[in-house]
Design an enzyme around this catalytic site. Structure first.
Site, PDB file in Angstrom:
ATOM      1  N   ARG A  69       0.851  -1.192   0.000  1.00 29.32           N
ATOM      2  CA  ARG A  69       0.000   0.000   0.000  1.00 29.32           C
ATOM      3  C   ARG A  69       0.889   1.246   0.000  1.00 29.32           C
ATOM      4  O   ARG A  69       2.103   1.158   0.107  1.00 29.32           O
ATOM      5  CB  ARG A  69      -0.915   0.013   1.231  1.00 29.32           C
ATOM      6  CG  ARG A  69      -0.201  -0.369   2.516  1.00 29.32           C
ATOM      7  CD  ARG A  69      -0.884   0.102   3.756  1.00 29.32           C
ATOM      8  NE  ARG A  69      -0.860   1.547   3.861  1.00 29.32           N
ATOM      9  CZ  ARG A  69       0.203   2.242   4.244  1.00 29.32           C
ATOM     10  NH1 ARG A  69       1.342   1.635   4.532  1.00 29.32           N
ATOM     11  NH2 ARG A  69       0.151   3.555   4.311  1.00 29.32           N
ATOM     12  N   GLY A  70       0.245   2.408  -0.094  1.00 27.09           N
ATOM     13  CA  GLY A  70       0.967   3.664  -0.145  1.00 27.09           C
ATOM     14  C   GLY A  70       1.223   4.066  -1.577  1.00 27.09           C
ATOM     15  O   GLY A  70       1.751   3.284  -2.374  1.00 27.09           O
ATOM     16  N   ASP A  88      -2.585  10.480  -2.035  1.00 21.74           N
ATOM     17  CA  ASP A  88      -2.778   9.441  -3.039  1.00 21.74           C
ATOM     18  C   ASP A  88      -3.081  10.029  -4.404  1.00 21.74           C
ATOM     19  O   ASP A  88      -2.873   9.361  -5.419  1.00 21.74           O
ATOM     20  CB  ASP A  88      -3.901   8.501  -2.605  1.00 21.74           C
ATOM     21  CG  ASP A  88      -3.438   7.551  -1.514  1.00 21.74           C
ATOM     22  OD1 ASP A  88      -3.111   6.403  -1.845  1.00 21.74           O
ATOM     23  OD2 ASP A  88      -3.369   7.962  -0.344  1.00 21.74           O
ATOM     24  N   LYS A  92      -5.700   9.544   2.964  1.00 24.54           N
ATOM     25  CA  LYS A  92      -6.425   8.638   3.858  1.00 24.54           C
ATOM     26  C   LYS A  92      -7.540   9.379   4.589  1.00 24.54           C
ATOM     27  O   LYS A  92      -7.357  10.490   5.080  1.00 24.54           O
ATOM     28  CB  LYS A  92      -5.462   8.017   4.857  1.00 24.54           C
ATOM     29  CG  LYS A  92      -6.096   7.059   5.854  1.00 24.54           C
ATOM     30  CD  LYS A  92      -6.812   5.899   5.176  1.00 24.54           C
ATOM     31  CE  LYS A  92      -5.899   5.107   4.285  1.00 24.54           C
ATOM     32  NZ  LYS A  92      -6.637   4.005   3.577  1.00 24.54           N
TER      33      LYS A  92
END
Length: 380
Positions: A64-65, A253, A264
């Site tokens: 993720r990320g 993101d 987030k």
């Protein structure tokens, strides 16, 4: 399906945490990932021998990320090519695995373009697969370099905004080496402040519902012996009211063309709190996160996650009993609203820090200039 096995301790990123690597195994090449769903209880790795296993790892948040997703996507295309899978189909599936994170599609496109160009030129699938792998490795290396530059620019900005040091930084979600080819984005700035002796306290939002702050950021902070304190997301307001926060640092993101920032879920409330309390709200992200094709915040597709992530609590330590694989904390049949991200408008963002420098104030014109400067640097 990906196979899981204990880590070997090899091929670590600069912080010492094994996150992602290409491995030539007896049965063929594979992408090996640190399974972030198991942290901090266990450092275990997933072996992804094919693109579908990597897509599953992306959707389950084992990897993720935003920056790391771009790297993983590029390697995924190389994996499809090296293993003889349908590269076009694999690229499309990988790019759509998490729609909000623009870096994923950027990484996939970069490796896919290298593959197609080499195939058109040589007609040799093997040479085309090698070109895709070279593109993925180049992206991996560039992200590590970008991470180091972001840390430098971010620390300089902090020192400019908050002269005297002793920074008390609030961060949300996880933005360290676990999301990057290097030491991260927002976390890398806090780490630079720590190494310079100018970090008094890192406030770590727990980041519900999947606790990326509690499980991952605290894990990284402890590895670096940083002074950190964990808090529930809804305790942030009391910290601001007490005057205990000097700056908020988050990742992104996707950054829309107008400067709206998707990050987030829980980031937008922090921006509102920061504005009310006159605290700088700083976004740290590579230039690849800026998406000129998304005109504004309302155009950003926000991923909706399964409701069971809210109605159940997952833990790598505890036996799972719920329908979604967790521990039920809500009545059976309870509906849940579970967006993975929220969007912060540009007027609430003090600055966006990239590897090419900081943008402040955040405007569409400034982002156009930033992207143009980045293209010139890349081409030179």
């Amino acid at each position: 399906m990906a196979d899981q096995y204990a880590r070997t301790g090899e091929d670590r990123c600069p912080s010492g945490i094994p996150v992602l690597r290409w491995e030539e195994l007896p049965g063929g090449p594979a992408l090996v990932l640190l399974d972030q769903t198991r942290l901090p209880a266990e450092e275990a790795e997933l072996v992804c021998p094919d693109p579908s296993a990597l897509v599953e790892a992306v959707r389950s948040l084992a990897v993720r990320g935003a920056p790391l997703l771009g790297i993983a996507g590029a390697y995924g295309v190389a994996l499809a090519a090296a293993r003889g899978f349908a590269v076009e189909e694999a690229a499309a599936e990988l790019a759509g695995a998490r729609p909000t994170a623009v870096n994923l599609a950027v990484g996939v496109r970069r490796a896919h373009t290298a593959y197609r160009d080499a195939l058109a030129e040589s007609g040799d699938p093997g040479r085309a697969a090698a070109a895709a792998l070279t593109a993925a490795r180049a992206l991996h290396r560039e992200d590590a370099e970008a991470s180091a530059r972001m840390a430098g620019h971010g620390l300089a900005l902090l020192d400019e905004l908050l002269p005297g040091g002793g920074h008390r930084i609030l961060t949300h979600c996880n933005t360290g080496a676990l999301v990057s080819g290097g030491e991260g984005t927002a976390f890398a700035v806090a780490l630079a402040a720590h190494r310079a002796g100018r970090l008094r306290r890192l406030w770590v939002d727990e980041t519900r519902p999947l606790l990326q702050g509690a499980r991952l950021t605290a894990y990284e902070a402890s590895r670096h012996d940083m002074a950190y304190t964990l808090l529930t997301d809804n305790a942030a307001g009391s910290l601001f009211a007490a005057g205990a926060v000097d700056a908020v640092l988050i990742g992104a993101d996707r950054v829309a063309a107008d400067g709206s920032v998707a990050n987030k879920v829980g980031s937008y409330p922090l921006a509102v709190l920061a504005r009310y309390h006159h605290v700088p709200f700083i976004v740290v992200a590579p230039v690849t996160t800026v998406d000129p094709g998304t005109p504004d915040g309302g155009s950003i597709e926000v991923e909706q996650r399964p409701g069971c992530e809210v109605t159940e609590v997952t833990s790598p330590w505890v036996r799972k009993t719920g329908a979604g694989g967790g521990i039920p904390v809500a009545p059976l049949g309870a509906q849940a609203y579970n967006p993975a991200f929220d969007v912060t408008p540009p007027e609430l963002v003090t600055a966006i820090v990239t590897e090419e420098g900081a943008v402040s104030p955040v405007t569409a014109e400034a982002l156009v200039e930033l992207c143009a400067r980045s293209r010139q640097v890349t081409m030179s």
